[in-house]
Scaffold this motif. Structure first.
Motif, PDB file in Angstrom:
ATOM      1  N   GLY A   1       5.272  25.608  63.472  1.00  0.00           N
ATOM      2  CA  GLY A   1       4.531  24.796  64.426  1.00  0.00           C
ATOM      3  C   GLY A   1       5.204  24.782  65.775  1.00  0.00           C
ATOM      4  N   GLY A   2       4.424  24.412  66.789  1.00  0.00           N
ATOM      5  CA  GLY A   2       4.978  24.335  68.130  1.00  0.00           C
ATOM      6  C   GLY A   2       3.892  24.221  69.172  1.00  0.00           C
ATOM      7  N   LEU A   3       4.307  24.159  70.415  1.00  0.00           N
ATOM      8  CA  LEU A   3       3.385  24.002  71.535  1.00  0.00           C
ATOM      9  C   LEU A   3       3.026  25.354  72.137  1.00  0.00           C
ATOM     10  CD1 LEU A   3       5.186  20.973  73.175  1.00  0.00           C
ATOM     11  CD2 LEU A   3       2.844  20.921  72.292  1.00  0.00           C
TER      12      LEU A   3
ATOM     13  N   LEU B   1       6.130  27.714  72.191  1.00  0.00           N
ATOM     14  CA  LEU B   1       7.476  27.220  71.938  1.00  0.00           C
ATOM     15  C   LEU B   1       7.517  26.649  70.530  1.00  0.00           C
ATOM     16  CD1 LEU B   1      10.366  26.384  72.866  1.00  0.00           C
ATOM     17  CD2 LEU B   1       9.346  24.225  73.649  1.00  0.00           C
ATOM     18  N   GLU B   2       8.216  27.337  69.619  1.00  0.00           N
ATOM     19  CA  GLU B   2       8.278  26.869  68.234  1.00  0.00           C
ATOM     20  C   GLU B   2       9.234  25.688  68.113  1.00  0.00           C
ATOM     21  OE1 GLU B   2       8.927  28.466  63.639  1.00  0.00           O
ATOM     22  OE2 GLU B   2       9.071  29.888  65.323  1.00  0.00           O
TER      23      GLU B   2
ATOM     24  N   ALA C   1       5.246  19.072  59.752  1.00  0.00           N
ATOM     25  CA  ALA C   1       3.894  19.122  60.311  1.00  0.00           C
ATOM     26  C   ALA C   1       3.463  17.746  60.825  1.00  0.00           C
ATOM     27  CB  ALA C   1       2.907  19.625  59.258  1.00  0.00           C
ATOM     28  N   LEU C   2       3.741  16.724  60.045  1.00  0.00           N
ATOM     29  CA  LEU C   2       3.370  15.362  60.449  1.00  0.00           C
ATOM     30  C   LEU C   2       4.157  14.929  61.685  1.00  0.00           C
ATOM     31  CD1 LEU C   2       1.752  12.812  59.970  1.00  0.00           C
ATOM     32  CD2 LEU C   2       3.505  12.063  58.347  1.00  0.00           C
TER      33      LEU C   2
ATOM     34  N   MET D   1      -0.979  21.782  70.121  1.00  0.00           N
ATOM     35  CA  MET D   1       0.072  21.792  69.106  1.00  0.00           C
ATOM     36  C   MET D   1      -0.442  22.624  67.933  1.00  0.00           C
ATOM     37  SD  MET D   1       3.131  20.832  68.209  1.00  0.00           S
ATOM     38  CE  MET D   1       3.635  19.330  69.080  1.00  0.00           C
ATOM     39  N   PHE D   2       0.147  23.786  67.725  1.00  0.00           N
ATOM     40  CA  PHE D   2      -0.259  24.681  66.644  1.00  0.00           C
ATOM     41  C   PHE D   2       0.625  24.432  65.419  1.00  0.00           C
ATOM     42  CE2 PHE D   2      -1.816  26.840  70.390  1.00  0.00           C
ATOM     43  CZ  PHE D   2      -3.039  27.356  69.987  1.00  0.00           C
TER      44      PHE D   2
END
Length: 317
Positions: free
Chosen positions: A99-101, A83-84, A139-140, A110-111
């Motif tokens: 990023g996403g899960l 999930l982005e 990202a943070l 978390m990618f």
């Protein structure tokens, strides 16, 4: 299939092999022995080329147009569980930073990583993988979210550097990267970092503070690219090969200097030569590393992470 300059001998042999096989099919002639001889030569030449790559050739491999990018890894590893998540909740959504899960097995991660484009249109859309301040702030934000819910973090690095434009500097590019480095050192969940392509300058380090840092075999990690180094020292890009040698930017050099933890071996011919094998190797490395890190308490994680980076380099007080 696209070939780099030093791979052209492989293209010639591959073309010979294809022509010989087609000739046999078209004329109903047994050419199996000839085809096998060419195939053996092809395999021998492939091993010869990829076993003795120079630093500059590895830089070229890291930029190969067929090489998988961050979203390729995420989609292959997580499938439809990814999930982005978008936006930094401050300025905008940087398309160069994704990023996403997602899940590997039953474990959520978390990618986060830089994403390049596949053609002219998508390269412009992704800004060639060069993130702006809002990308690092996104990202943070995702790292803080992962920390809140106890989800381990995986960062995938592939960037020629942070975006150097005037608007990025006006929005605080240097501060955004510095803030990420500072905050990542204190994150209370495991951080696993993978350099999957180019790892240039602060653009890479902005998501590169990990408990474990891995490099794929044909990637590079340095404070500056060989071309930029050459242009500063020699006022020309022509000395980029000499610069690549001097910068000690390959995975083997990084491991020798104890700046990374492990080199992930790629299939012969690079990550793009056998994508599925590369994805499987990366996925297994992430899962195995998390199993090692999850036993540590938040305090132990932070202490080990800070010790890891403060011990790098040589300095006098």
């Amino acid at each position: 299939m696209e070939y780099l300059e030093f791979e052209l001998p492989l293209k010639e042999l591959q073309d010979q092999y294809n022509k010989a096989c087609k000739l046999g099919e078209d004329n109903d002639v047994d050419v199996s022995e000839t085809c096998q001889q060419i195939k053996d030569k092809l395999e021998a030449k492939r091993k010869e080329i990829y076993t003795h790559l120079t630093p500059w050739q590895r830089v070229q491999m890291s930029r190969h147009p067929n090489r998988p990018y961050t979203m390729d890894y995420i989609n292959a590893i997580c499938g439809d569980t990814f999930l982005e998540l978008h936006g930094d909740r401050n300025f905008g959504d940087d398309k160069a930073m994704v990023g996403g899960l997602g899940k590997i097995g039953n474990q959520s991660y978390m990618f986060i990583g830089q994403q390049k484009g596949y053609n002219t249109k998508t390269r412009q859309y992704r800004n060639f993988g060069m993130a702006s301040p809002e990308g690092y702030r996104k990202a943070l934000r995702l790292m803080k979210m992962a920390e809140k819910f106890g989800v381990p973090i995986v960062t995938l690095i592939d960037t020629p550097g942070a975006y150097p434009g005037l608007e990025a500097e006006e929005r605080g590019q240097g501060e955004a990267i510095a803030r990420n480095i500072y905050e990542m050192a204190k994150v209370k969940v495991p951080i696993i970092t993978m350099i999957i392509g180019e790892g240039a300058s602060g653009g890479a380090l902005g998501i590169g503070v990990g408990d474990r840092v891995f490099m794929l075999e044909n990637t590079w990690y340095s404070v500056i690219s060989p071309e930029s180094c050459s242009s500063i020292l020699w006022r020309s890009w022509e000395q980029k090969q000499i610069a690549a040698d001097a910068l000690k930017l390959t995975a083997k050099d990084m491991k020798k200097q104890k700046l990374i933890d492990k080199i992930i071996k790629e299939p012969v011919g690079g990550a793009h030569a056998d994508r599925q094998k590369t994805f499987d190797t990366v996925s297994k490395t992430i899962a195995k590393t998390y199993e090692e890190l999850k036993a540590l308490s938040p305090k132990e994680l932070i202490n080990q992470r800070m010790d890891k980076f403060t011990e790098m380099g040589v300095y006098n007080e």
